[in-house]
Design a protein around this motif. Structure first.
Motif, mmCIF file in Angstrom:
data_model
loop_
_atom_site.group_PDB
_atom_site.id
_atom_site.type_symbol
_atom_site.label_atom_id
_atom_site.label_comp_id
_atom_site.label_asym_id
_atom_site.label_seq_id
_atom_site.Cartn_x
_atom_site.Cartn_y
_atom_site.Cartn_z
ATOM 1 N N SER A 1 68.262 1.072 56.885
ATOM 2 C CA SER A 1 68.812 -0.283 56.858
ATOM 3 C C SER A 1 68.969 -0.806 55.433
ATOM 4 C CB SER A 1 67.944 -1.227 57.684
ATOM 5 O OG SER A 1 66.637 -1.196 57.190
ATOM 6 N N GLU A 2 68.184 -0.250 54.506
ATOM 7 C CA GLU A 2 68.315 -0.737 53.127
ATOM 8 C C GLU A 2 69.629 -0.294 52.490
ATOM 9 O OE1 GLU A 2 64.765 0.222 50.931
ATOM 10 O OE2 GLU A 2 63.688 -1.051 52.354
ATOM 11 N N ALA B 1 77.590 2.609 59.775
ATOM 12 C CA ALA B 1 76.706 1.942 58.806
ATOM 13 C C ALA B 1 77.096 2.504 57.449
ATOM 14 C CB ALA B 1 75.251 2.227 59.140
ATOM 15 N N THR C 1 72.330 0.232 54.128
ATOM 16 C CA THR C 1 73.473 -0.237 54.897
ATOM 17 C C THR C 1 74.077 -1.473 54.243
ATOM 18 O OG1 THR C 1 72.379 0.555 56.865
ATOM 19 C CG2 THR C 1 74.257 -0.893 57.197
ATOM 20 N N PHE D 1 70.828 2.616 66.177
ATOM 21 C CA PHE D 1 70.481 2.868 64.779
ATOM 22 C C PHE D 1 69.104 3.521 64.662
ATOM 23 C CE2 PHE D 1 73.433 -0.232 62.298
ATOM 24 C CZ PHE D 1 74.510 0.505 62.740
ATOM 25 N N SER E 1 71.021 -1.939 67.385
ATOM 26 C CA SER E 1 69.767 -1.632 66.686
ATOM 27 C C SER E 1 69.086 -0.414 67.314
ATOM 28 C CB SER E 1 68.848 -2.842 66.700
ATOM 29 O OG SER E 1 68.729 -3.325 68.011
ATOM 30 N N HIS F 1 74.899 -8.498 62.062
ATOM 31 C CA HIS F 1 73.600 -7.832 62.197
ATOM 32 C C HIS F 1 73.669 -6.834 63.343
ATOM 33 C CE1 HIS F 1 72.709 -10.433 65.672
ATOM 34 N NE2 HIS F 1 73.284 -11.370 64.977
ATOM 35 N N SER F 2 72.556 -6.123 63.577
ATOM 36 C CA SER F 2 72.614 -5.043 64.564
ATOM 37 C C SER F 2 72.060 -5.458 65.927
ATOM 38 C CB SER F 2 71.862 -3.821 64.036
ATOM 39 O OG SER F 2 70.515 -4.163 63.820
#
Ligand code: SF4
Ligand code: SF4
Lengths: 509, 193
Positions: A340-341, A373, A343, A333, A330, A359-360
């Protein structure tokens, strides 16, 4: 015509869309902000997990040993930065299941203070044994993704009379460019690492000087795919002075970096099924591993950071970045501005062989070569259709298997039949899934089946062991009973004898 | 059994190929021979070709509807079209229309759908249909027209071609006969040669 001949030496494979340009054209980013917390798994390698020797609350320095290696195949773990140990406990692993594994949680103090290291002025005066000891103590493992402890390989090299050391700079997975960038920017250090590896595999009793005639019969070949021209020229320039190191170009084709494919192409030798490459005198290391070896031997710095490619359609600033081990995905990222949307899937490793992560909130480890991603449009469709027996999967399989038949067997749960036609030789390279027009997740089938077969074998092994234990116990009881019977008989015989003597005496009286 | 709603293992990316793309590639490969065949045997060959292909798609749609599924996406994959095409390529070019229709029915229903549709078939549906036709209708299936290329004087015109396809061969413009090979084979099998 040339390609006709070279193709003979390459079996199967696909030419996947590369998508490396974005990250391969920029320098490695070195100013990644130090994360507040690092999550350092105790097992980041093939073999036994390391055993922690620090306690919660200890203050540690960067490069300090946190956990020592256990057993023959294992690797130690060092502190990626200075700070306080917060916890040693179970946290979700960077694996599709995200099941908890043991990790050390380090709260960094922002000073990034190194522990005292001991640089070596002339490492070629060290004995080869000393080289592999130092490599082992620095926690170096195969950084191409296999994560096999490097020292163990060097030792095998000394024992097995290796004549060719192949340095794998193929980096055939799409998107990834961390090896490419390292070869461009750190060519001299990598070549130095290669020389040290060669030295570490010399099996002369006193340890000779590398390159000295008669002492070192092992040569190194650095193999680079021909889509990395700049890396090739940089490496060739760096290796110019060392006749024992050859830098060559190999065709761009996935999976060129698979050890058996590479060995076949470079040496013309085939590794027999079920054998290790060292048995035919060849060993392979990754370019990143050579760099880590250089750092460990020359400067005494253990493996505490690595270069990771962060890329994919959902990444705002795709890049190669050097991060401390244990950095959460995360945080990566955030730094690379991942949307994130958009991904649709997070992948650790390359898109062909990598695993998707749920998850990240998972840490990066020594084997993490890339974090992707990907957006929905980059992913392969998942609407599975019936197999039309087009045999594309057979054509591309580098291991020469028949993926469609294996999948059919697995579908009806005939795992033994799948094993009979080569399930165990499948390297999960993903070529068959990549090419299948019916979007059949073939590799998923094979991984599932391999896991199942392994579990069954273990269960069979266990029940056999139990049976043996029971048999042993019965035999033991039987033996004891037999002994008791014999003693009883002996006792009765002795008694009868005594009575007979007594009767004789009485008769005599 | 195997969770694959969200695959955990690779390959996460894929080649841009699909079932229908493969079907179209095969059709593309068939095109030159098809065009040449139609040119050689004239309009009746084209009629039979169209009838066979359309009825193959019709039978496919019918079977899919029977199974209670939406027919359009299945038809769009091109496999029924290809089966009809392959079958048409193996028929005598001047065969009557019902040979094409019956053949398509055999191919799609008996050769493919009874096994469970695309990919489940034991044999190539078109070839299965051809064998069935040959056994059932030996005369129609062995009556071959002589080559009379389109736009040549002896080639049947459009109206004439409809008569050939739909009403059968009466006043033969072209003739066929057993070849010497057939004759030799028969004689051999009876030990007369
Ligand atoms: S590539 Fe896919 S559709 Fe083609 S034979 Fe293999 S599994 Fe079947
Ligand atoms: S994943 Fe296995 S079966 Fe598929 S192409 Fe690779 S080696 Fe062959």
């Amino acid at each position: 015509m040339l390609s006709f001949f070279t193709r003979q030496r390459i079996r199967g494979g696909v030419h996947a869309e590369e998508r490396k340009a974005e990250t391969a054209s920029q320098p490695i980013v070195n100013n990644f902000p130090l994360p507040k917390k690092l999550y350092i798994p105790l097992q980041q390698h093939v073999g036994k997990p390391a055993e922690p020797l620090i306690r919660v609350g200890d203050r540690v320095l960067k490069g300090q040993l946190l956990a020592y290696s256990q057993g023959l195949i294992s690797a130690p773990v060092h502190a990626p930065s200075s700070g306080i140990i917060l916890d040693v406990n179970d946290y979700p692993a960077p694996h599709p299941s995200a099941l908890p594994i043991r990790m050390i949680v380090l709260e960094t103090d922002g000073k990034d203070e190194w522990i005292e290291t001991c640089p070596v002025a002339d490492p070629f005066l060290l004995t080869p044994e000393d080289i592999s000891l130092r490599v082992g103590a620095a926690g170096i493992v195969g950084l191409g993704g296999a994560a096999f402890p490097t020292a163990v390989k060097l030792n095998m090299g000394r024992e097995n009379h290796i004549d060719t050391l192949i340095i794998n700079g193929a980096e055939c997975e799409p998107y990834l460019s961390c090896d490419d960038r390292q070869m461009q920017e750190r060519a001299e250090q990598i070549i130095d690492g290669v020389r040290l590896m060669l030295h570490g595999m010399t099996n002369s009793p006193e340890g000779g000087l590398a390159g000295q005639p008669g002492m070192n019969t092992c040569n190194a070949v650095v193999a680079i795919e021909d889509n990395k021209q700049q890396a090739y020229f940089a490496m060739r320039a760096a290796a110019e002075l060392f006749p024992q190191i050859k830098v060559i170009q190999i065709p761009t084709r996935y999976p060129m970096g698979w050890d058996r494919q590479l060995i076949r192409y470079v040496t013309g030798k085939e590794v027999p099924v079920g054998c290790r490459s060292s048995e035919i005198g060849v060993t392979i290391h990754n370019v990143g591993t050579a760099y880590a070896t250089h750092k460990a031997i020359r400067y005494g710095q253990p493996l505490v950071s690595r270069v990771i490619t962060v890329s994919g359609g959902a990444v705002g600033r795709p890049m190669n970045v050097e991060v401390p081990l244990g950095t959460l995905i995360s945080e990566l990222f955030n730094f690379c501005e991942v949307n994130s949307e958009d991904t649709a899937r997070i992948i650790m490793g390359g898109p062909m062989m990598g695993d998707s992560l749920p998850h990240s909130g998972l840490p990066t480890v020594k084997a993490t070569s890339g974090i992707l991603a990907l957006t929905q449009s980059e992913l392969k469709d998942t609407d599975e259709k019936p197999c039309i027996r087009c045999a594309s999967c057979v054509t591309v399989c580098p291991a020469g298997l028949r993926p469609l038949d294996m999948a059919n067997n697995i579908r009806v749960n005939q795992l033994d039949a799948a094993v009979d036609i080569g399930l165990k030789d499948c390297i999960s390279c993903g070529c068959c899934s990549y090419i299948c027009p019916s979007n059949i997740p073939l590799v998923q089938y094979f991984k599932y089946a391999s896991g199942e077969v392994m579990a069954r074998q273990q269960a069979a092994h266990k029940s056999e062991q139990t049976k043996r234990l029971i048999d042993d116990r019965n035999a033991r009881l039987e033996r004891i009973a037999q002994q008791q019977r014999e003693e009883e008989l002996a006792r009765l015989a002795a008694k009868a004898e005594r009575e007979r003597l007594k009767a004789e005496q009485e008769a005599a009286v | 059994m195997i969770p694959h709603l969200k695959p955990s293992s690779g390959a996460h990316v894929g080649a841009k190929s699909s079932v229908s793309q493969i079907m179209w590639q095969v059709m593309l490969a068939l095109t030159p021979a098809t065009v040449f065949g139609i040119w050689c045997f004239g309009w009746p060959a084209l009629n039979l070709f169209v009838i066979t292909v359309v009825s193959a798609m019709g039978f496919e749609a019918f079977c899919i509807r029977l199974a209670g599924r939406a027919a359009t996406p299945v038809i769009m994959d091109g496999s029924a079209l290809l089966t009809g095409w392959l079958l048409a390529m193996t028929l005598p070019p001047w065969a009557p229309w019902w040979i094409g229709v019956v053949g398509s029915g055999l191919a799609i229903v008996l050769g493919k759908q009874v096994y469970g549709g695309l990919g489940q078939n034991l044999f190539n549906p078109a070839m299965l249909a051809r064998v069935a036709l040959l056994i059932s209708f030996p005369i129609e299936m062995t009556t071959w027209a002589n080559v009379s290329p389109l736009f040549f004087s002896d080639s049947p015109g459009l109206i004439e071609s409809w008569r050939i396809t739909f009403a059968g061969l009466e006043n033969l413009d072209a003739t066929t006969g057993a070849t010497t090979l057939g004759y030799i084979k028969t004689e051999f099998s009876q030990n007369r040669l």
